[in-house]
Structures are given as structure tokens and as C-alpha cells.
Write an enzyme that holds these catalytic residues in place. Structure first.
Site, PDB file in Angstrom:
ATOM      1  N   GLU A 201      67.780  43.458  27.605  1.00 35.28           N
ATOM      2  CA  GLU A 201      67.430  43.179  26.206  1.00 35.28           C
ATOM      3  C   GLU A 201      65.945  42.833  26.087  1.00 35.28           C
ATOM      4  O   GLU A 201      65.572  41.732  25.653  1.00 35.28           O
ATOM      5  CB  GLU A 201      68.287  42.044  25.643  1.00 35.28           C
ATOM      6  CG  GLU A 201      69.732  42.439  25.428  1.00 35.28           C
ATOM      7  CD  GLU A 201      70.566  41.366  24.757  1.00 35.28           C
ATOM      8  OE1 GLU A 201      70.160  40.186  24.797  1.00 35.28           O
ATOM      9  OE2 GLU A 201      71.616  41.698  24.202  1.00 35.28           O
TER      10      GLU A 201
ATOM     11  N   TRP B  64      77.446  29.949  23.102  1.00 34.14           N
ATOM     12  CA  TRP B  64      76.847  29.215  24.217  1.00 34.14           C
ATOM     13  C   TRP B  64      77.314  27.754  24.087  1.00 34.14           C
ATOM     14  O   TRP B  64      78.403  27.430  24.494  1.00 34.14           O
ATOM     15  CB  TRP B  64      75.324  29.347  24.203  1.00 34.14           C
ATOM     16  CG  TRP B  64      74.825  30.657  24.781  1.00 34.14           C
ATOM     17  CD1 TRP B  64      75.592  31.740  25.121  1.00 34.14           C
ATOM     18  CD2 TRP B  64      73.470  30.990  25.095  1.00 34.14           C
ATOM     19  NE1 TRP B  64      74.777  32.732  25.629  1.00 34.14           N
ATOM     20  CE2 TRP B  64      73.482  32.307  25.631  1.00 34.14           C
ATOM     21  CE3 TRP B  64      72.262  30.322  24.980  1.00 34.14           C
ATOM     22  CZ2 TRP B  64      72.310  32.951  26.044  1.00 34.14           C
ATOM     23  CZ3 TRP B  64      71.091  30.968  25.394  1.00 34.14           C
ATOM     24  CH2 TRP B  64      71.115  32.263  25.924  1.00 34.14           C
TER      25      TRP B  64
ATOM     26  N   GLU C 106      77.071  46.336  25.908  1.00 36.84           N
ATOM     27  CA  GLU C 106      77.775  45.050  25.833  1.00 36.84           C
ATOM     28  C   GLU C 106      78.543  45.022  24.526  1.00 36.84           C
ATOM     29  O   GLU C 106      77.932  44.986  23.453  1.00 36.84           O
ATOM     30  CB  GLU C 106      76.780  43.882  25.871  1.00 36.84           C
ATOM     31  CG  GLU C 106      75.988  43.799  27.153  1.00 36.84           C
ATOM     32  CD  GLU C 106      75.007  42.628  27.160  1.00 36.84           C
ATOM     33  OE1 GLU C 106      75.139  41.708  26.333  1.00 36.84           O
ATOM     34  OE2 GLU C 106      74.082  42.654  27.991  1.00 36.84           O
TER      35      GLU C 106
ATOM     36  N   CYS D 135      49.682  33.483  26.961  1.00 38.93           N
ATOM     37  CA  CYS D 135      49.003  32.948  28.143  1.00 38.93           C
ATOM     38  C   CYS D 135      47.649  33.642  28.327  1.00 38.93           C
ATOM     39  O   CYS D 135      47.385  34.662  27.679  1.00 38.93           O
ATOM     40  CB  CYS D 135      49.883  33.147  29.376  1.00 38.93           C
ATOM     41  SG  CYS D 135      49.878  34.849  29.952  1.00 38.93           S
TER      42      CYS D 135
HETATM   43  C1  GAL Z   1      73.375  39.387  25.580  1.00 42.15           C
HETATM   44  C2  GAL Z   1      72.787  39.500  26.979  1.00 42.15           C
HETATM   45  C3  GAL Z   1      73.800  39.176  28.056  1.00 42.15           C
HETATM   46  C4  GAL Z   1      74.512  37.921  27.704  1.00 42.15           C
HETATM   47  C5  GAL Z   1      75.158  38.027  26.361  1.00 42.15           C
HETATM   48  C6  GAL Z   1      75.886  36.775  25.949  1.00 42.15           C
HETATM   49  O1  GAL Z   1      72.383  39.170  24.655  1.00 42.15           O
HETATM   50  O2  GAL Z   1      72.285  40.791  27.213  1.00 42.15           O
HETATM   51  O3  GAL Z   1      73.129  39.028  29.268  1.00 42.15           O
HETATM   52  O4  GAL Z   1      73.585  36.902  27.735  1.00 42.15           O
HETATM   53  O5  GAL Z   1      74.184  38.296  25.401  1.00 42.15           O
HETATM   54  O6  GAL Z   1      75.034  35.733  25.634  1.00 42.15           O
END
Ligand code: GAL
Length: 662
Positions: A145, A314, A306, A156
Site C-alpha cells: 500500500e 485495530w 486484500e 527529512c
Molecule cells: C491493509 C494493509 C494490510 C493490513 C490491513 C489491515 O491496509 O495492506 O497489511 O494492515 O490493512 O489493517
């Protein structure tokens, strides 16, 4: 993409070796073809500088390969290990407030940092040398991503120096840069490029032209960072693809340019919206738009790298997907042009930040409701998906997307709630509600196949693009321009030598005399005898050659033109001087639908989406009920049901797939 249809993102390194065979067999039994591996496992692959440990990944590939599962390897450059950072902390990125973003999460790296580049070159060379020709490896993903987690970019010293070089390449002399940025204002002139800095925190305000060039520079840097790795991988891994997992409308760099460097693009699709204030809200139109956008990047089918497979979050979680919803969301990607779906992730992880970003399997590894639902989905879809690979929607209407316009609108949104994607969504939602296929196209593409082209918030007027608009309309196209079009030079300085919309005035047939920013209020547009709410902005204008289709309902400019149509060549240009509320947008889109002869894929109750994909002589029609209630649908004649139950009513989160031979 012919090699895979379904898959999962898999992290064997998170689980004991003794579990790998079980996972591989379960994947095979589920009907999965592919896994993505290793995109965050640098430390495990190179625990010390130059001391590579590839054996565990060799073994994982072998175990998976024995079950017939192929692999896409990710380069782990989004998560440099602590020993790299400790060896040179200048690798850590610096935000616009001068704060260093430290090790401990991911993306704690500066993409221009030369020490970091050396580490990447060493690692990726060894990685590609070792795995490039592995029989189980079918492709690559570089980093993860790109653009994510670099929200505030990196300011920086290395990035500042690269920015100065970039500016020198663009402008040649400090005088030219001063002219382009209008540095007479607030005494911002530079004697020399060495004095130029990135737009870090200032005492008050900034310079919109510098801000825009900074966004352009950062975007170029990301592309160059990607190419840096691609150049290492390509010769070492012949016959394998390189793709990238994109994030829909993310605006950190030019996805359309990256797409040119990839065999196909991939999307990360999380409809759950756990990060939204209202995660239960129906986001189906927004998700559809992102999928159409991603398909447009190469104007070809894409894959999903994904796809949401369970409840996500989270620290804070979203809603649990309701029965049927995960399959429906997965099918939505196919309905909009995905030829492959990879679910994130195989199994919910027990450690780290993403413990609650659940996978196909729960923490226990024992299949539950989501796993069963998606396994059934794979069984249903696999044969169909194989047939429809390569099929695309019909070209009718397109939204013209420009990163430069997006950035210009972001730098000066005028109204606190005005945003480029928010604005374009008012058109998208109406087309989507009418089940009219929408493409996204880009400034350098051929627009001639589209009957309708919508160019939202076209702030920056480039003379070449103005001419391209003219030719498109002359040849019979219908162009929609919206408020704040043609107001600026590409440098982000205001146009002063012509009334607005300056170089677009002859096309639009109107002149904008003034404008009103609708702060804390709405106005209305009188359209075909009704007053419809409109939002955020009103261009106050008079016509030159256009006909008036809608007028302002209120304020001191009530009765003056709000929406106009100008016949031009064999086509027409509509000018919509506001952001339309959904009802007005629907009414206007229906007028455009008639004028342009657009055809809808079918009619259904609110919340039901209907799309069509075509290939050679075959077509497939998808009907998706995004609501938790039964909904009526009316399918045009001639379609043959492939999946789902026939009848006038679709159950909650239900779907149907039909096919037809031309
Ligand atoms: C996406 C990322 C994954 C994982 C997922 C869930 O943005 O590519 O690595 O972090 O979200 O948070």
C-alpha cells in the site's frame, strides 16, 4: 491473472511449523489457488545485515506448492527491521511539524533516504535472486500500500534535497520558480534553489503553488521508489507479474502512472468501514466507485489483494459482518471487474497491532461462520469466474479523474466540507442508483467511447486539456463541468486575463461573475418546477450562449442561472455551479441519461445494485442486495439465472448472477 482466482494473505511465520500442512490442505479444500506472502517479514528473512534466512520461506512455498497453492511474494520494504534503523536513524521519516516517526509500527522509513535504498537494493536483489524463478512464485507485490502511513509525507533533509533537485529540473532557474509560485506575495522570493524548503509548519498560511508542487514531487518519488525495486526484480523473475495493492481513492501518488508499470492492478477492499464514525452506514456506492476507479486505472479487470473476510479493526472495531454480507462484498468486486479475490487474511493473528483484524479463520484456527460462507462462495463462483475472466462493463459514462485537480482542491477546498472525491461521488451515486455503468478515465486517455464525461471540480486549466475537451464535445460528447472550473493555471496561480471559467468559457457558454460559499447554510436549485437542496458552493453567473436549465432558489442571486447547457459542435456542455444534493443529482442525471441515450442495467429498490460485465458474445448480470431487508428487483428479459433463486424479491444481502449470449 489467469493463474489464480481465489486466495488468502498468509503469514506462515506467525504460526508454528507444525500447522503449515493443515493450513495448506484447508486452503486447497476451500478452493484457494494462491497466497500472498512475506510482505512484512524482513527481520525473519535477514536477521543480520547480509545474513539471509530464506529456508523457512522455501519450505512454506514447498508445503503450499504440494497443495497446489501458488504464491505472490511481497517485498518487505514497508517494515525495515530495528537493526537497519539503529544503524542509521536518519532513515526514519519526518513529518511536516518536524517530528520523527519512530520504529515500532510500520512504514518508519523515508523513501528517498540513500542508506535505506542501499539496504533495499541488497535485500531485494538477494530475495529476487533466490525466489525469482521458484516454480511456485507467480508474481510480486512491491512494498505494501505505497502511500499508506506516509500521510504527512516525509520532510527529512534527504527529501528536502530531492525536492530542490526536482524543482530545478522543472523550472531551471530560481526566477522561473518565483514566477510560477507567485513569490512576490509575502516576500517569498528565492535567490537560489538551495533556499527552497518543503511545506513544513509555518507561522501562518503557506503558498498553494509550493504545496501543489510538493504533492507532485512526493508522487514522483513514490513511483521512482517502486521502479527502483521493479528494476531489480524483473530480470531476476522472468514471466512473473508485478502488481500493487492499491487503496481506491487514496491520493498520495498517481495510481494511473503506477498502473502503466504493472501487469495489472490490485485493490484492498474493506467495506466494513470500522474507521468511520458510522460503521453501519451502507457504503455500497462508495465501494462500487473505488472498484470502478481501480478498474479504470488500466481499463482492464483487476484483482483484489486484500478483501475483508471478517470483523475488522485495530484498537477499535467495526460491526461484525452480517450473514451473507462477506460473500456479497466479495461478489461486488467481481461485479465491478475483479478477476481474482484474495482475502485478508487466512487466520486471525495472535500478536501485534492487527490482533483484531480478523481473518477467514478465527484465532482458534477452527472454521466458523465466515469461513463456511466464503467457502460456499468459492464453490459457487469458481466455474463462473473462470468463464468471465477479462469481461468488462459497457462504456457509457465516465468520470474524469485528475490527481492534480484532487490535490488543488485539497490544498484550497474553499468550503470545509468540499472535497474532490466527495464532489465526484454526488454524480457517481446518482449514476449508481440508476444502475448505469461508470468508468473512471484520466486526462491522457482517449475519451471518445463515452457518451457522457463528467469532469468534477476542474480547478486547474491546462490549455492542452481545454483543447481536448473541445474536441471531445465537437465530436458529439456531452461534457459536464462543475463549479470552480477553469479558475487557475496548472501552477495554482489564479487566472487573471479572462472572466471565469477562462479557457472553458466558449465551451460552457457562461461567465462566472461572483461566487458564494454556503457556510452553515444550504441553497436550492429550481429544476423543472421543484426546489432541490444544493450544498457548499454557488457560482453566480450569466449566460453567453448557454440555455438555463436550473436557477438559484435563494439568496441575492435567486433566479439567476445555476445549471446550464450549451450546445457545442455535435455535443453539449453542461455547467453545474454547485454541489448537488442527492435528489437534484438524480434528477439531473436522469436528464443526461435521456439526452445521451445511456442505458441502465435494470431497475430495483433502493440499496440494490445491478451491474453487467461483457466479453465477446457473453454477458453476465449481477444483482446485489446491500440491505438487511428483502428488496424487489425487475430483471430485463432474456437473462438466464446462474446463481441465486428466481423471483421478484431478493433476500437480505442476497445476490443473483445471470448470463446471456448475445
Ligand atoms: C491493509 C494493509 C494490510 C493490513 C490491513 C489491515 O491496509 O495492506 O497489511 O494492515 O490493512 O489493517
Amino acid at each position: 491473472m489467469k493463474d489464480f482466482l481465489f486466495g488468502a494473505d498468509y503469514y506462515p511465520e506467525h504460526w508454528p511449523r507444525s500447522r503449515w500442512e493443515t493450513d495448506a490442505v484447508m486452503m486447497r479444500d476451500m478452493g484457494l489457488d494462491v497466497v500472498r506472502l512475506a510482505e512484512f517479514s524482513w527481520f525473519k528473512l535477514e536477521p543480520e545485515e547480509g545474513k539471509f534466512d530464506f529456508a523457512w520461506l522455501d519450505e512454506a512455498l514447498e508445503v503450499l506448492g504440494r497443495a497446489g497453492i501458488k504464491a505472490i511474494l511481497g517485498t518487505p520494504t514497508a517494515a525495515p527491521p530495528a537493526w537497519i534503523i539503529a544503524s542509521d536513524p536518519s532513515i526514519e521519516p519526518v513529518d511536516s511539524q518536524g517530528r520523527v516517526h519512530h520504529f515500532g509500527g510500520r512504514h518508519h522509513d523515508c523513501q528517498s533516504n540513500q542508506t535505506y535504498r542501499k539496504h533495499i537494493a541488497r535485500f531485494v536483489t538477494a530475495f529476487a535472486d533466490h525466489f525469482g524463478k521458484n516454480e511456485h512464485v507467480i508474481g510480486w507485490q512491491i512494498d505494501n500500500e505505497l502511500g499508506n502511513s506516509h500521510d504527512d509525507f516525509c520532510h527529512c533533509p534527504s527529501c528536502q534535497a530531492r525536492f530542490r533537485e526536482w524543482l530545478k529540473g522543472k523550472y531551471g532557474t530560481a526566477e522561473a520558480l518565483n514566477r510560477a509560485w507567485g513569490t512576490e506575495f509575502w516576500s517569498q522570493g528565492y535567490q537560489d534553489f538551495s533556499q527552497v524548503t518543503s511545506p513544513m509548519i509555518t507561522a501562518t498560511g503557506g503558498n498553494p503553488s509550493r504545496d501543489l508542487d510538493w504533492r507532485r514531487f512526493c508522487a514522483d518519488l513514490v513511483l521512482e521508489f517502486h521502479e527502483f525495486q521493479a528494476k531489480i526484480i524483473r530480470p531476476r523473475s522472468p514471466g512473473r507479474f508485478i502488481t500493487h495493492n492499491l487503496m481506491g481513492f487514496c491520493d498520495k501518488f498517481r495510481y494511473d502512472e503506477l498502473a502503466k508499470m504493472l501487469e495489472f492492478v490490485s485493490q484492498d477492499q474493506y467495506p466494513g468501514g470500522h474507521f468511520r464514525p458510522n460503521p453501519s452506514a451502507d457504503r455500497s456506492a462508495e465501494m462500487a466507485a473505488e472498484l470502478d476507479f481501480v478498474r479504470g486505472l488500466k481499463d482492464q479487470p483487476f484483482s483484489v489483494m486484500e478483501q475483508q473476510s471478517s470483523i475488522t479493526g485495530w484498537e477499535i472495531l467495526g460491526r461484525a459482518p452480517k450473514p451473507g454480507q462477506l460473500a456479497l462484498w466479495s461478489l461486488q468486486t467481481v461485479a465491478h471487474g475483479a478477476d481474482a479475490v484474495i482475502w485478508f487474511r487466512w487466520r486471525s493473528c495472535a500478536m501485534g497491532m492487527e490482533q483484531y483484524w480478523h481473518g477467514l479463520l478465527p484465532h482458534s484456527g477452527i472454521p466458523g461462520r465466515n469461513f463456511e460462507e466464503l467457502s460456499a462462495f468459492v464453490r459457487q463462483l469458481k466455474p463462473l469466474l473462470r468463464d468471465m475472466q477479462g469481461a468488462m462493463p459497457e462504456k457509457q459514462a465516465a468520470i474524469l479523474f485528475s490527481y492534480d485537480q484532487e490535490w488543488a482542491a485539497r490544498i484550497q477546498p474553499h468550503h470545509p466540507d468540499l472535497s474532490y472525491t466527495g464532489h465526484l461521488m454526488s454524480y457517481y451515486r446518482a449514476l449508481h442508483a440508476r444502475n448505469i455503468p461508470v468508468d473512471f478515465t484520466f486526462p491522457d486517455r482517449d475519451w471518445s467511447a463515452y457518451k457522457l464525461l463528467i469532469a468534477p471540480l476542474w480547478f486547474l486549466a491546462d490549455p492542452g486539456e481545454n483543447e481536448k475537451f473541445r474536441n471531445y464535445v465537437k465530436a458529439g460528447g456531452t461534457l459536464v463541468l462543475t463549479c470552480r472550473s477553469g479558475i487557475k493555471h496548472p501552477s495554482n496561480l489564479c487566472i487573471t486575463d479572462l472572466p471565469l471559467p477562462a479557457g472553458l468559457t466558449d465551451l460552457a457558454g457562461i461567465e462566472v461573475d461572483e461566487y458564494d460559499c454556503l457556510r452553515d447554510c444550504e441553497n436550492t436549485v429550481l429544476w423543472e418546477g421543484h426546489a432541490y437542496p444544493c450544498l457548499k458552493w454557488c457560482d453566480i453567473m450569466h449566460t453567453v450562449s448557454a440555455e438555463v436549465r436550473g436557477t438559484w432558489g435563494g439568496e441575492f442571486y435567486a433566479g439567476t442561472p445555476a445549471i446550464t447547457r450549451n450546445a457545442y459542435g455535435s455535443g453539449a456542455v453542461w455547467y453545474v455551479g454547485t454541489e448537488m444534493g442527492d435528489d437534484l443529482a438524480l434528477a439531473v442525471i436522469q436528464a443526461l441519461e435521456k439526452e445521451c441515450g445511456l442505458s441502465s442495467a435494470g431497475t430495483a429498490d433502493k440499496g440494490v445494485e445491478i451491474t453487467v460485465r461483457r466479453k465477446e458474445k457473453s454477458s453476465w448480470l449481477f444483482v446485489l442486495n446491500h440491505t438487511d431487508e428483502s428488496r424487489s428487483v425487475d430483471i430485463p428479459k432474456g437473462w438466464h439465472l446462474l446463481q441465486g433463486t428466481e423471483g421478484p424479491v431478493l433476500p437480505p444481502f442476497g445476490f443473483r448472477i445471470y448470463s446471456k449470449e448475445k
